[in-house]
Design a protein around this motif. Structure first.
Motif, PDB file in Angstrom:
ATOM      1  N   LYS A 189      63.503 -16.907 125.981  1.00  0.00           N
ATOM      2  CA  LYS A 189      64.497 -17.533 125.111  1.00  0.00           C
ATOM      3  C   LYS A 189      65.349 -16.480 124.429  1.00  0.00           C
ATOM      4  O   LYS A 189      64.849 -15.476 123.946  1.00  0.00           O
ATOM      5  CB  LYS A 189      63.793 -18.396 124.063  1.00  0.00           C
ATOM      6  N   GLU A 190      66.644 -16.706 124.386  1.00  0.00           N
ATOM      7  CA  GLU A 190      67.567 -15.804 123.710  1.00  0.00           C
ATOM      8  C   GLU A 190      67.830 -16.333 122.310  1.00  0.00           C
ATOM      9  O   GLU A 190      68.383 -17.415 122.130  1.00  0.00           O
ATOM     10  CB  GLU A 190      68.876 -15.678 124.494  1.00  0.00           C
ATOM     11  N   ILE A 191      67.429 -15.557 121.310  1.00  0.00           N
ATOM     12  CA  ILE A 191      67.562 -15.957 119.912  1.00  0.00           C
ATOM     13  C   ILE A 191      68.591 -15.057 119.242  1.00  0.00           C
ATOM     14  O   ILE A 191      68.456 -13.829 119.256  1.00  0.00           O
ATOM     15  CB  ILE A 191      66.219 -15.843 119.167  1.00  0.00           C
ATOM     16  N   SER A 192      69.618 -15.648 118.673  1.00  0.00           N
ATOM     17  CA  SER A 192      70.627 -14.866 117.973  1.00  0.00           C
ATOM     18  C   SER A 192      70.020 -14.206 116.742  1.00  0.00           C
ATOM     19  O   SER A 192      69.236 -14.823 116.023  1.00  0.00           O
ATOM     20  CB  SER A 192      71.806 -15.757 117.560  1.00  0.00           C
ATOM     21  N   TYR A 193      70.386 -12.961 116.537  1.00  0.00           N
ATOM     22  CA  TYR A 193      69.853 -12.227 115.384  1.00  0.00           C
ATOM     23  C   TYR A 193      70.633 -12.621 114.138  1.00  0.00           C
ATOM     24  O   TYR A 193      71.833 -12.415 114.032  1.00  0.00           O
ATOM     25  CB  TYR A 193      69.960 -10.724 115.610  1.00  0.00           C
ATOM     26  N   ASN A 194      69.904 -13.208 113.191  1.00  0.00           N
ATOM     27  CA  ASN A 194      70.490 -13.606 111.913  1.00  0.00           C
ATOM     28  C   ASN A 194      69.565 -13.120 110.805  1.00  0.00           C
ATOM     29  O   ASN A 194      68.504 -13.686 110.586  1.00  0.00           O
ATOM     30  CB  ASN A 194      70.663 -15.125 111.848  1.00  0.00           C
ATOM     31  N   GLY A 195      69.950 -12.061 110.128  1.00  0.00           N
ATOM     32  CA  GLY A 195      69.100 -11.482 109.097  1.00  0.00           C
ATOM     33  C   GLY A 195      68.830 -12.408 107.941  1.00  0.00           C
ATOM     34  O   GLY A 195      67.883 -12.191 107.167  1.00  0.00           O
ATOM     35  N   LEU A 196      69.655 -13.471 107.788  1.00  0.00           N
ATOM     36  CA  LEU A 196      69.439 -14.429 106.700  1.00  0.00           C
ATOM     37  C   LEU A 196      68.352 -15.440 107.037  1.00  0.00           C
ATOM     38  O   LEU A 196      67.857 -16.123 106.143  1.00  0.00           O
ATOM     39  CB  LEU A 196      70.751 -15.160 106.381  1.00  0.00           C
ATOM     40  N   ASP A 197      68.023 -15.545 108.321  1.00  0.00           N
ATOM     41  CA  ASP A 197      66.923 -16.417 108.719  1.00  0.00           C
ATOM     42  C   ASP A 197      65.616 -15.799 108.216  1.00  0.00           C
ATOM     43  O   ASP A 197      65.335 -14.628 108.482  1.00  0.00           O
ATOM     44  CB  ASP A 197      66.899 -16.571 110.230  1.00  0.00           C
ATOM     45  N   GLN A 198      64.827 -16.578 107.498  1.00  0.00           N
ATOM     46  CA  GLN A 198      63.632 -16.027 106.856  1.00  0.00           C
ATOM     47  C   GLN A 198      62.648 -15.447 107.857  1.00  0.00           C
ATOM     48  O   GLN A 198      62.135 -14.339 107.662  1.00  0.00           O
ATOM     49  CB  GLN A 198      62.938 -17.109 106.024  1.00  0.00           C
ATOM     50  N   ALA A 199      62.370 -16.163 108.941  1.00  0.00           N
ATOM     51  CA  ALA A 199      61.401 -15.678 109.922  1.00  0.00           C
ATOM     52  C   ALA A 199      61.892 -14.405 110.597  1.00  0.00           C
ATOM     53  O   ALA A 199      61.135 -13.445 110.784  1.00  0.00           O
ATOM     54  CB  ALA A 199      61.117 -16.761 110.964  1.00  0.00           C
ATOM     55  N   ILE A 200      63.175 -14.371 110.963  1.00  0.00           N
ATOM     56  CA  ILE A 200      63.730 -13.173 111.597  1.00  0.00           C
ATOM     57  C   ILE A 200      63.725 -12.009 110.618  1.00  0.00           C
ATOM     58  O   ILE A 200      63.397 -10.872 110.977  1.00  0.00           O
ATOM     59  CB  ILE A 200      65.156 -13.455 112.111  1.00  0.00           C
ATOM     60  N   GLY A 201      64.075 -12.278 109.361  1.00  0.00           N
ATOM     61  CA  GLY A 201      64.062 -11.223 108.352  1.00  0.00           C
ATOM     62  C   GLY A 201      62.682 -10.625 108.152  1.00  0.00           C
ATOM     63  O   GLY A 201      62.533  -9.404 108.032  1.00  0.00           O
ATOM     64  N   ILE A 202      61.658 -11.476 108.122  1.00  0.00           N
ATOM     65  CA  ILE A 202      60.287 -10.982 107.952  1.00  0.00           C
ATOM     66  C   ILE A 202      59.844 -10.189 109.175  1.00  0.00           C
ATOM     67  O   ILE A 202      59.228  -9.120 109.059  1.00  0.00           O
ATOM     68  CB  ILE A 202      59.332 -12.167 107.702  1.00  0.00           C
ATOM     69  N   ALA A 203      60.155 -10.688 110.372  1.00  0.00           N
ATOM     70  CA  ALA A 203      59.772  -9.982 111.597  1.00  0.00           C
ATOM     71  C   ALA A 203      60.429  -8.608 111.665  1.00  0.00           C
ATOM     72  O   ALA A 203      59.801  -7.629 112.087  1.00  0.00           O
ATOM     73  CB  ALA A 203      60.159 -10.820 112.815  1.00  0.00           C
ATOM     74  N   ALA A 204      61.687  -8.524 111.238  1.00  0.00           N
ATOM     75  CA  ALA A 204      62.377  -7.229 111.229  1.00  0.00           C
ATOM     76  C   ALA A 204      61.772  -6.301 110.178  1.00  0.00           C
ATOM     77  O   ALA A 204      61.620  -5.099 110.410  1.00  0.00           O
ATOM     78  CB  ALA A 204      63.864  -7.439 110.965  1.00  0.00           C
ATOM     79  N   MET A 205      61.422  -6.850 109.019  1.00  0.00           N
ATOM     80  CA  MET A 205      60.832  -6.052 107.945  1.00  0.00           C
ATOM     81  C   MET A 205      59.511  -5.429 108.390  1.00  0.00           C
ATOM     82  O   MET A 205      59.224  -4.266 108.079  1.00  0.00           O
ATOM     83  CB  MET A 205      60.612  -6.932 106.713  1.00  0.00           C
TER      84      MET A 205
END
Length: 535
Positions: free
Chosen positions: A333-349
């Motif tokens: 699955k291709e997921i757009s990177y959105n730093g405001l998305d909570q789950a994406i932000g936590i995964a990046a952190m």
């Protein structure tokens, strides 16, 4: 005793092989020179402590640096009340300030002594407001600006008193034109302070105001580049006379780690201490080769270390992270990177993912394999019939140290059709690749390794690179989309074999047509041989 590669605590230049930090220190100093407050938030074992300790030495010519560590200097009990925290912080500050150049005389000494006397006389009655008044006096009395660095702030993020401490720092920062304060404040930890509201008092998560909204974004890249890795290897090679190709080995290490400091040092340490001297690689020269690297990679993925354990624990603490990773790795699955998305932000952190041209991608190849192996070895996965079939037949695919991929694909086709031939189409599209990896992994486990080529992983095509006994095999997994698409897939596989300097490749197609012909066939294209399997 000579230098070694280090993966515990901080790295010390006189004891350990390490990359040159000068460029990072120069960049960080520019933040300090501008009077910025910021958070050096990076994933676990990303070199934060090593960088802070080097930064302290780098700054001391121009600044008075107070470097604290909440893990070693502040026990949990100190965060139970404002007074306990204030007294503990003041004592640590006074002790370190007294060691600064010029702190033994003049106005600076008087200001430090005033705080010391206040703590000794009033003991547990010092509030944060009073603490900061004394800190302001000390900053005003100094001949050079003060810089405050605090490592391991994650220890404090569950405590309200730490939020109050940040609020005081914020207040003095805002009024810095009226009251002396720190030139710069640097906090280091995994959690970005703007995410504190996700940890502290979750019932009040609606409170969006952060006491640390004065901080600027920390943009310094702390990962290791191929050039930096090569320079470190040059230092090692100069001491040991290995004669390796530094640039080639550095690129190989980077390709698998994306420069994650712990992973870089760990792979080097394994080649130096575990691979070298083994039966297969008796000398350092033999260990520092492509085959030796693959052995180190296999050893790393097979071990239980604090970083991998922490990663797994985070998936259980934040189930949404597991969903993101699973959909990327298995469904393509291709997921757009959105730093405001909570789950994406936590995964990046946490360092699990990165922004790859606007799309979410797993941070590095090693992490991909950690997550793949976790998902594939879960109790639920091991209970599947395809996994059990692989366990029962695993010995027949290995002969004289070689993996018979032709037979492996043939048997997989048979098992898959017997077990899942009558399943709905959507089931096979979503899970077909997962089932091949479930079948593959127990067969090569303990000897071989595999990884998924991220450049070709999507909903229609995935290339699995298998390394076994020094041999490399490319298996393209794809969804059947008609003859024209299939022919393009063959051409792509040929190009990929050329890239890997291989004469033989494999293609596994999932065909959902009712009139499909399952089986395995051998095709000769140009100077290459393709083994095509259809299920």
């Amino acid at each position: 005793m000579g230098k070694r590669f280090n993966v515990t605590a901080d790295c010390k230049p006189n004891l350990h092989y390490m990359v040159d930090l000068h460029s990072r220190l120069t960049q960080i100093k520019s933040y300090v020179d501008r009077g910025e407050y910021f958070v050096m938030n990076r994933a676990r074992q990303y070199g934060k402590t090593t960088t802070l300790r080097a930064l302290k030495e780098y700054l001391k010519k121009d600044y008075h640096v107070i470097s604290m560590d909440f893990q070693t200097q502040m026990s949990d009990v100190k965060f139970r009340s404002e007074n306990l925290f204030s007294v503990a912080f003041a004592k640590a500050f006074v002790r370190m300030a007294g060691e600064l150049e010029g702190a033994d005389s003049g106005h600076l000494k008087m200001a430090i002594d005033r705080l010391k006397a206040e703590v000794q006389e009033r003991k547990e009655e010092v509030a944060l407001v009073e603490l900061f008044q004394y800190l302001s006096h000390i900053c005003g009395a100094a001949d050079k600006p003060f810089v405050l660095m605090i490592d391991e702030v994650d220890r404090a993020v569950d405590h309200q008193v730490f939020l109050d401490f940040l609020a005081q720092l914020r207040g003095y920062y805002i009024d810095r034109d009226q009251s002396p304060t720190f030139r710069s404040v640097i906090l280091a930890g995994v959690y970005d302070i703007k995410n504190l509201r996700q940890k502290v008092r979750p019932e009040e998560a609606h409170r969006l105001n952060s006491p640390w909204n004065i901080a600027v974004e920390f943009k310094v890249d702390m990962s290791f580049s191929t050039g930096e890795i090569a320079d470190m290897l040059h230092d090692y090679d100069k001491d040991h006379g290995v004669g390796m190709d530094m640039e080639e080995m550095a690129q190989l290490i980077y390709d698998h780690t994306s420069g994650y400091p712990f992973l870089v040092s760990k792979l080097c340490k394994l080649m130096d201490e575990d691979v070298a001297g083994s039966e297969q690689f008796p000398t350092l020269k033999e260990a520092w080769t492509y085959a030796g690297f693959l052995e180190a990679d296999r050893l790393l993925l097979g071990e239980k270390n604090t970083l991998f354990e922490s990663m797994v624990n985070k998936l259980y603490d934040f189930p949404e992270l597991k969903e993101i990773l699973y959909s990327i790795l298995f469904a393509g699955k291709e997921i757009s990177y959105n730093g405001l998305d909570q789950a994406i932000g936590i995964a990046a952190m946490f360092g699990f993912i990165k922004n790859a041209d606007g799309v979410v991608a797993v941070a590095n190849r090693i992490f991909e394999m950690v997550f793949y192996n976790l998902f594939l070895t879960s109790a639920q996965s091991q209970s599947t019939d395809i996994y059990k079939a692989a366990i029962q037949e695993k010995n027949q695919f290995i002969y004289a140290g070689h993996l018979n991929m032709d037979l492996l694909l043939e048997r997989f086709v048979t098992h898959f059709d017997d077990l899942y031939g009558d399943q709905p189409e959507t089931f096979k599209e979503e899970d077909g690749r997962r089932y091949f990896l479930l079948y593959l992994r127990p067969i090569i486990n303990g000897v071989g390794n595999y990884y998924v080529e991220s450049r070709t992983r999507n909903m229609e095509r995935t290339d699995v690179i298998v390394d076994y006994g020094g041999e490399q095999m490319v298996v393209e997994l794809k969804i059947w989309r008609g003859n024209a698409y299939h022919e393009r897939g063959e051409k792509q596989l040929l190009d990929y074999l050329e890239h890997y300097h291989l004469k033989k490749g494999y293609m596994l197609s999932y065909d959902f047509n009712k009139n499909k012909k399952i089986g395995v066939k051998r095709i000769v294209l140009e100077d290459k041989v393709l083994i095509e399997a259809v299920v």
